[in-house]
Design an enzyme around this catalytic site. Sequence first.
Site, mmCIF file in Angstrom:
data_model
loop_
_atom_site.group_PDB
_atom_site.id
_atom_site.type_symbol
_atom_site.label_atom_id
_atom_site.label_comp_id
_atom_site.label_asym_id
_atom_site.label_seq_id
_atom_site.Cartn_x
_atom_site.Cartn_y
_atom_site.Cartn_z
ATOM 1 N N CYS A 197 -2.311 9.815 47.099
ATOM 2 C CA CYS A 197 -3.005 10.415 45.964
ATOM 3 C C CYS A 197 -4.457 10.749 46.323
ATOM 4 C CB CYS A 197 -2.892 9.498 44.751
ATOM 5 S SG CYS A 197 -3.089 10.387 43.180
ATOM 6 N N GLU A 204 4.940 3.846 45.229
ATOM 7 C CA GLU A 204 5.182 2.437 44.913
ATOM 8 C C GLU A 204 6.163 2.258 43.758
ATOM 9 O OE1 GLU A 204 2.836 3.853 41.870
ATOM 10 O OE2 GLU A 204 2.275 3.963 43.983
ATOM 11 N N HIS A 249 2.822 8.960 44.149
ATOM 12 C CA HIS A 249 2.797 7.496 44.145
ATOM 13 C C HIS A 249 4.160 6.949 44.601
ATOM 14 C CE1 HIS A 249 -0.936 6.718 41.573
ATOM 15 N NE2 HIS A 249 -0.870 8.027 41.743
#
Length: 389
Positions: A273, A365, A363
């Site tokens: 990001c 995660e 992202h």
Amino acid sequence: MTTSTRGAAKTPAVLVLEDGRIFRGRAYGAVGETFGEAVFSTGMTGYQETLTDPSYHRQVVVMTAPHVGNTGVNDEDDESQRIWVSGYVVRDPARVPSNWRAKRSLDAELERQGVVGISGIDTRALTRHLRERGAMRVGIFSGDAVSVDSDLLAKVQAAPQMKGANLSAEVATKETYVVPAIGPGGEALPIGTARFTVAAVDLGIKGMTPQRMAERGIEVHVLPATATAEDVYAVNPDGVFFSNGPGDPATADGPVAVMQEVLKRRTPLFGICFGNQILGRALGFGTYKLKYGHRGINQPVQDRTTGKVEVTAHNHGFAVDAPLDKVSDTPYGRAEVSHVCLNDQVVEGLQLLDQPAFSVQYHPEAAAGPHDAAYLFDRFTTLMEGQRA
């Protein structure tokens, strides 16, 4: 400015955009006034992770899904220690949350943390307006903030813009801390015994990101946004990570300088990001503000190195200006765009071809969001293994 008031759902509220458009509804969460950049998120789930994502600092988030708050709020899914959004906009909030993990309602949590919101407005019309006109400044006013004799539009137009905002240090940790690696049995390994050590520069990091690395046997030293190259190498890292975060990457001269030092030393590097934008700047590319950005957990991205299409989680209003159709020469070797958004061809990833460094704009995660991009943490581990070998 907020004032907590019970029965906020019956309190009139007004949303004022900087171009003069007005939406009227009811207060949701705290009562008072708030300002920020109006952006919309297309995620149908994961509102708790969205609210606590530091990348949303100084933004007023409009949820495109009409029903919000159905599962309440729990104590496990926060991505940081507080809610970071400046304001919250929903159409039809849940009257009663229903989930076995819920500890309290969403509106009660917003009120507890002083987050001013509005409900009962046509979020579809607001979203279409932002798509056509672009993200812009906004104010939400309720209670006495509506009744006072003042020019609400003038207040909104006086609020700071996101372009040119330097916000990372406002949301990042002030002190270095360590997330220990997780062993095969699920236990935390003693500090200094992990498979790899990573220095993570916190530009607004989400809690699940070092957790994903810890699950792969990595000990993560999370450093403040103001960390220097000396701070990074003081932990003797096998790799360096640059996190997500809020604000305009054009203001991040400090992190860019640190990353350039990492590239000079050829240490394995991974950014996500904001970290992707920092890598773009470090390589000599420019950055620019998107009209309305990418926010949500359903954005299609193609990994051009494999041809695979992933459904990914996004939260960014800026992007890297790099050529899609060629390999670029940089001071640190050849670089290319590795990932691209299939909706609008925005650069979603970069990689160097002559040294171990890569980044993505989204992202991986998966908190909240799909797990399609989890392989990127394995790719980072592979780079560190290769460097060690």
